[in-house]
Design an enzyme around this catalytic site. Sequence first.
Site, mmCIF file in Angstrom:
data_model
loop_
_atom_site.group_PDB
_atom_site.id
_atom_site.type_symbol
_atom_site.label_atom_id
_atom_site.label_comp_id
_atom_site.label_asym_id
_atom_site.label_seq_id
_atom_site.Cartn_x
_atom_site.Cartn_y
_atom_site.Cartn_z
ATOM 1 C CE LYS A 52 -2.736 3.045 -6.729
ATOM 2 N NZ LYS A 52 -1.416 2.318 -7.127
ATOM 3 C CD GLN A 96 0.681 -0.574 -6.367
ATOM 4 O OE1 GLN A 96 -0.343 0.128 -7.006
ATOM 5 N NE2 GLN A 96 1.454 0.008 -5.555
ATOM 6 C CG ASP A 119 1.146 5.040 -11.710
ATOM 7 O OD1 ASP A 119 0.373 5.846 -11.289
ATOM 8 O OD2 ASP A 119 1.488 3.931 -11.499
#
Length: 288
Positions: A52, A96, A119
Amino acid sequence: MTTTINGASHARNIRARVAERVARLRHDGHLPGLATILVGDDPASAVYVAAKRRAIREAGMRDFHRHLPQHATQDAVAEVIDELAADPDVSGILLQLPLAAHLDAAALIDRIPVTKDVDGLTTASAGRLARGERGLRPCTPSGVIELLDAEGIELKGACVAVVGWGELVGRPLSQLLLRRGATVTVAHEFTTDLAAVTRPTDVVVVATGVRGLIGPEHVKPGATIIDVGIHRTPGGLTGDVRAAELDGIAGRITPVPGGVGPMTIAMLLVNTLQAAEWAAEQEAAVPA
């Protein structure tokens, strides 16, 4: 003949368009930046975060990264999130997952401002999706929609089966599909006759985490199959679909790897860019 959907190619196109828009934002003094937070040293999580971060830099965005030790407390992680939330240079924040068992992931995710929730996992983001309000959508479901659009698959009026009702993919994807005019049927672990649900549909999206769940008995000829699953085996990566058995039956199918996976990171870039553009809009709307 079954056509393999090239997710990597579609993702490259998206990333190129993002880079062009980032260049314009940079010219206007609004360079997007993504903050990734990694807690601990899980090898798989480290690989995902590195990918990412690399994609962010390649798109010309700023890379803000925080790496906390495995034993970091709830308060310590919360403090980092709050600091990044207050930083105007940070357009998006990504925590994460999974986190260590001693951390309350849901509470930490909900500390991320909805405007920086790239997200799309906060309660506020889920509410905006459910109400059809403007917001950042979860990356993998958005990537599935983008793939279907790129392949020219008409969703309005289509019958779609979503196999899996997880918070990360199945639930938000079902809502996105409904808002595009699809007739959506959802199957899950308590579905008694899976083939009866999936076989009549035009599109089957599988996100169960069960390797090889879907085969020829579940698919009508010509249907489009989107395989979100990914499993490491001695023979390599595979998905929730027995893809080889569907050759010549499915009309289109995503491979594993190279299907949905590249789209997830591409949509993370899109969300980070979108967050920066909305922040710039809000700044411009504030009287001097």
